[in-house]
Enzyme design. Structure first.
Site, PDB file in Angstrom:
ATOM      1  N   SER A  86       0.837  -1.196   0.000  1.00 59.32           N
ATOM      2  CA  SER A  86       0.000   0.000   0.000  1.00 59.32           C
ATOM      3  C   SER A  86       0.880   1.256   0.000  1.00 59.32           C
ATOM      4  O   SER A  86       2.008   1.225  -0.501  1.00 59.32           O
ATOM      5  CB  SER A  86      -0.921  -0.031   1.217  1.00 59.32           C
ATOM      6  OG  SER A  86      -0.171  -0.208   2.393  1.00 59.32           O
ATOM      7  N   LEU A  87       0.367   2.337   0.575  1.00 61.92           N
ATOM      8  CA  LEU A  87       1.055   3.630   0.620  1.00 61.92           C
ATOM      9  C   LEU A  87       1.361   4.169  -0.775  1.00 61.92           C
ATOM     10  O   LEU A  87       2.431   4.706  -1.039  1.00 61.92           O
ATOM     11  CB  LEU A  87       2.348   3.537   1.446  1.00 61.92           C
ATOM     12  CG  LEU A  87       2.175   3.185   2.924  1.00 61.92           C
ATOM     13  CD1 LEU A  87       3.545   3.063   3.601  1.00 61.92           C
ATOM     14  CD2 LEU A  87       1.318   4.214   3.642  1.00 61.92           C
ATOM     15  N   CYS A  88       0.408   3.997  -1.693  1.00 60.50           N
ATOM     16  CA  CYS A  88       0.579   4.524  -3.056  1.00 60.50           C
ATOM     17  C   CYS A  88      -0.670   5.294  -3.482  1.00 60.50           C
ATOM     18  O   CYS A  88      -1.129   5.182  -4.624  1.00 60.50           O
ATOM     19  CB  CYS A  88       0.916   3.418  -4.042  1.00 60.50           C
ATOM     20  SG  CYS A  88      -0.127   1.961  -3.937  1.00 60.50           S
ATOM     21  N   GLY A  89      -1.243   6.044  -2.541  1.00 57.79           N
ATOM     22  CA  GLY A  89      -2.402   6.868  -2.868  1.00 57.79           C
ATOM     23  C   GLY A  89      -3.619   6.017  -3.214  1.00 57.79           C
ATOM     24  O   GLY A  89      -3.885   4.988  -2.598  1.00 57.79           O
TER      25      GLY A  89
END
Length: 323
Positions: A86-89
Site C-alpha cells: 500500500s502507501l501509493c495513494g
C-alpha cells in the site's frame, strides 16, 4: 494549550515520520527509474512488431485467426493489475473500484459464476478472495519482478481457453503509465483481439523524468504534442509485391499471439511504473504535509515558550514589588 513537553514530543514524532516518507519517496523514485528503463528496453520489439503488422494492414491483406472472432459473451475473464503493498495513494482503490464496476455490469448479464479473475498483485487478489470471486491462480510475484515468460504463460492459457470456447472475452484492467504525474486507469479488451485498434492505441509515455510537478507535466505534454505532429506519417507497405511464405494466415497466426503476449507484458510494465510513480507522489505529498505541520508546531512551541518566559518574568517582578 498543550505543554511544552507535549509539543516537543509531537515535533519529534512528526520529524521521525518525515524521515520515513522522504526515504520512501527516494526509493520509489529509484524504482520508477528502473521501471522506465524496462519499458524502454521493450519498445524496440514493440515498434518492429507493430511496423510489420501495420505494413500488412496497409497492403490491404485480409486474414483472420481464431483470436479475432467476436462471438456472444457467455463467460468472461478479467486480468486485473494492482500492487503488492500500500502507501501509493488511490492506485489500488481505483483499480478495485473499476474491477467491481466491471463485474457488476457482467454479472447482471451472464451471472457472477461465469466471471473469472486473474489477479496480478496481492491487493486485488485479497479483495477478490474476500468477495468470493472465481480467482484463477496467484501471480503476485510478477509485480515485484516482471517476467515476460510468465506473461506468455498467462496469455497462452487465456488463448487456449478462448480457442476452446471456455471463455468468450478477456479484458485487462490496469494503469497506463503516461508520466510520473499522470497514470490513466484503463479497461481494454484483450480477446478477441482487434489488431487495427490495438495498433492505434496511445503510445505517449514520458520515460525520462521522475518529476511530477504541474509545470513539468504541462511542458512534457506540449513537447509530446509537438513530437507527434512532426512524426505523424501514413504507414505504407514494405513492398508493393512482397511474398509471404508459407502463407499470410500462417504468418499472422504466429504474429498475432506475439502481439497478445506483448499486450500482457506491456500492461504489467505500465502498472509497475504507475505504482512507483503513485507512491512517489503520495510520499512527496506526505513529506510536504509533515513540513507544514512542523512549521505550525515550531511556531506553537515558540509562542508557548515565550509565554512561559513572560509568566516567569511577571512572577519575578511581582515578587520584587511585594517585597
Amino acid at each position: 494549550m498543550p505543554s511544552l513537553k507535549e509539543i516537543k514530543g509531537r515535533i519529534a514524532s512528526v520529524n521521525s515520520t518525515r524521515k520515513i516518507t522522504s526515504a520512501m519517496k527516494m526509493v520509489a523514485s529509484s524504482k520508477l527509474h528502473h521501471a522506465q528503463v524496462a519499458i524502454q528496453n521493450m519498445l524496440p520489439y514493440e515498434t518492429m512488431l507493430e511496423h510489420i503488422l501495420k505494413s500488412f494492414l496497409a497492403a490491404e491483406v485480409e486474414a483472420h485467426t481464431i483470436f479475432d472472432k467476436v462471438r456472444p459473451v457467455k463467460r468472461v475473464a478479467l486480468v486485473v493489475y494492482s500492487s503488492n503493498s500500500s502507501l501509493c495513494g488511490g492506485f489500488n482503490a481505483n483499480v478495485i473500484k473499476l474491477m467491481n464496476h466491471t463485474i457488476e455490469a457482467y454479472a447482471a448479464e451472464i451471472g457472477l459464476e461465469n466471471i473469472e479473475v486473474y489477479p496480478i498483485g496481492r491487493k486485488v487478489a485479497e479483495k477478490a478472495q474476500k468477495q468470493g470471486l472465481n480467482v484463477q491462480g496467484e501471480y503476485s510475484a510478477l509485480v515485484d519482478k516482471p517476467n515476460v515468460r510468465e506473461c506468455i504463460e498467462i496469455a497462452t492459457e487465456l488463448g487456449e481457453k478462448f480457442a476452446n470456447g471456455e471463455i468468450d472475452k478477456v479484458e485487462l484492467i490496469y494503469h497506463h503509465f503516461k508520466s510520473a504525474g499522470s497514470q490513466i486507469l484503463t479497461r481494454k479488451t484483450f480477446l478477441p483481439i482487434n489488431v487495427e485498434e490495438e495498433l492505434d492505441r496511445d503510445h505517449e509515455r514520458d520515460l525520462t523524468s521522475v518529476i511530477a510537478t504541474k509545470e513539468s507535466q504541462e511542458y512534457l505534454r506540449k513537447r509530446g504534442e509537438r513530437e507527434r505532429s512532426q512524426q505523424q506519417e501514413e504507414v505504407k507497405p514494405l513492398h508493393d509485391n512482397f511474398l509471404v511464405e508459407p502463407d499470410m494466415d500462417t504468418v499472422l497466426s504466429q504474429l498475432i499471439p506475439k502481439l497478445a503476449h506483448l499486450m500482457l507484458y506491456t500492461a504489467l510494465l505500465d502498472s509497475a511504473a504507475s505504482e512507483h510513480a503513485a507512491r512517489m507522489v503520495a510520499m512527496q505529498t506526505a513529506t510536504d504535509n509533515a513540513d507544514e505541520l512542523l512549521r505550525v508546531l515550531n511556531l506553537q512551541y515558540n509562542k508557548s515558550r515565550q509565554q512561559a518566559i513572560t509568566n516567569e518574568l511577571l512572577d519575578i517582578v511581582g515578587g520584587s514589588v511585594n517585597n
